[in-house]
Write an enzyme that holds these catalytic residues in place. Structure first.
Site, PDB file in Angstrom:
ATOM      1  CG  HIS A  53      -0.261  -0.235   2.513  1.00  0.00           C
ATOM      2  ND1 HIS A  53       0.672   0.612   3.032  1.00  0.00           N
ATOM      3  CD2 HIS A  53      -0.369  -1.253   3.390  1.00  0.00           C
ATOM      4  CE1 HIS A  53       1.088   0.133   4.185  1.00  0.00           C
ATOM      5  NE2 HIS A  53       0.491  -1.008   4.425  1.00  0.00           N
TER       6      HIS A  53
HETATM    7  P1  TYD Z   1      -1.643  -2.835   7.769  1.00  0.00           P
HETATM    8  O1  TYD Z   1      -1.092  -1.454   7.831  1.00  0.00           O
HETATM    9  O2  TYD Z   1      -2.572  -3.174   6.634  1.00  0.00           O
HETATM   10  O3  TYD Z   1      -0.456  -3.897   7.813  1.00  0.00           O
HETATM   11  P2  TYD Z   1       0.749  -4.106   6.784  1.00  0.00           P
HETATM   12  O4  TYD Z   1       1.033  -2.789   6.167  1.00  0.00           O
HETATM   13  O5  TYD Z   1       1.863  -4.579   7.600  1.00  0.00           O
HETATM   14  O6  TYD Z   1       0.342  -5.144   5.827  1.00  0.00           O
HETATM   15  O7  TYD Z   1      -2.353  -3.112   9.149  1.00  0.00           O
HETATM   16  C1  TYD Z   1      -2.940  -4.359   9.471  1.00  0.00           C
HETATM   17  C2  TYD Z   1      -4.120  -4.100  10.389  1.00  0.00           C
HETATM   18  O8  TYD Z   1      -3.699  -3.471  11.608  1.00  0.00           O
HETATM   19  C3  TYD Z   1      -5.156  -3.177   9.763  1.00  0.00           C
HETATM   20  O9  TYD Z   1      -6.435  -3.695  10.053  1.00  0.00           O
HETATM   21  C4  TYD Z   1      -4.980  -1.872  10.473  1.00  0.00           C
HETATM   22  C5  TYD Z   1      -4.393  -2.248  11.807  1.00  0.00           C
HETATM   23  N1  TYD Z   1      -3.442  -1.254  12.335  1.00  0.00           N
HETATM   24  C6  TYD Z   1      -3.805  -0.448  13.387  1.00  0.00           C
HETATM   25  O10 TYD Z   1      -4.936  -0.528  13.922  1.00  0.00           O
HETATM   26  N2  TYD Z   1      -2.887   0.455  13.888  1.00  0.00           N
HETATM   27  C7  TYD Z   1      -1.657   0.586  13.335  1.00  0.00           C
HETATM   28  O11 TYD Z   1      -0.845   1.419  13.796  1.00  0.00           O
HETATM   29  C8  TYD Z   1      -1.298  -0.240  12.198  1.00  0.00           C
HETATM   30  C9  TYD Z   1       0.041  -0.126  11.546  1.00  0.00           C
HETATM   31  C10 TYD Z   1      -2.222  -1.141  11.751  1.00  0.00           C
END
Ligand code: TYD
Length: 142
Positions: A53
């Site tokens: 992303h």
């Molecule tokens: P995401 O950013 O999509 O993970 P990655 O980039 O590592 O694939 O985050 C995964 C899940 O965690 C998503 O549902 C959002 C949640 N999240 C939070 O609630 N707070 C945070 O600080 C982060 C980074 C993620």
């Protein structure tokens, strides 16, 4: 020149000692932003990827505190791969870039410092939308 050229490995201070090594980070000194949040990614099963992303506002600094992984950063035209495998340096990623984390080693620990609180609306999770966002961004720079 765009945010991809500003993406860079930053080497952190390292105090070597027979008792073990110590590194540290001060916001706005070793990394170019104020730290609003930290999070970490761990227990990643073999072959899995994280990220995939872009952020409109959020800037990040990513460290492989343990083990290793790769971060692929993409401005919609060019991609660059950074391998992180030491706890005394990390990758600074400005906003507006697609980034994916992959090739995690067993027991790796990715530690992320972020310039913003968690804001879901700051994410661009669809690659086609990201390419459109980049197009608009490049147009505004002309
Ligand atoms: P995401 O950013 O999509 O993970 P990655 O980039 O590592 O694939 O985050 C995964 C899940 O965690 C998503 O549902 C959002 C949640 N999240 C939070 O609630 N707070 C945070 O600080 C982060 C980074 C993620």
């Amino acid at each position: 020149m765009n945010q991809l050229t500003e993406t860079k490995i930053i080497t952190l201070p390292k105090f070597e000692d027979t008792r073990g090594n110590l590194s540290f980070i001060e916001e706005e000194r070793h990394i170019p932003f104020k730290i609003e949040r930290t999070y970490w990614i761990y227990d990643v099963p073999g072959g899995q990827m994280r990220g995939g992303h872009a952020f409109k506002e959020q800037r990040e600094f990513i460290i492989a505190l343990s083990g290793s992984f790769d971060v692929v950063v993409d401005d919609g035209t060019h991609k660059q791969l950074f391998s992180l495998n030491r706890s005394y340096y990390g990758l600074y990623i400005p906003c507006g870039l697609w980034r994916q984390m992959e090739n995690f080693s067993t027991n790796s620990l990715a530690f992320v410092l972020s310039s913003t609180k968690f804001v879901e609306s700051d994410y661009i999770r669809d690659y086609e939308k990201f390419l459109k966002y980049r197009e608009e961004y490049e147009k505004q720079r002309i």
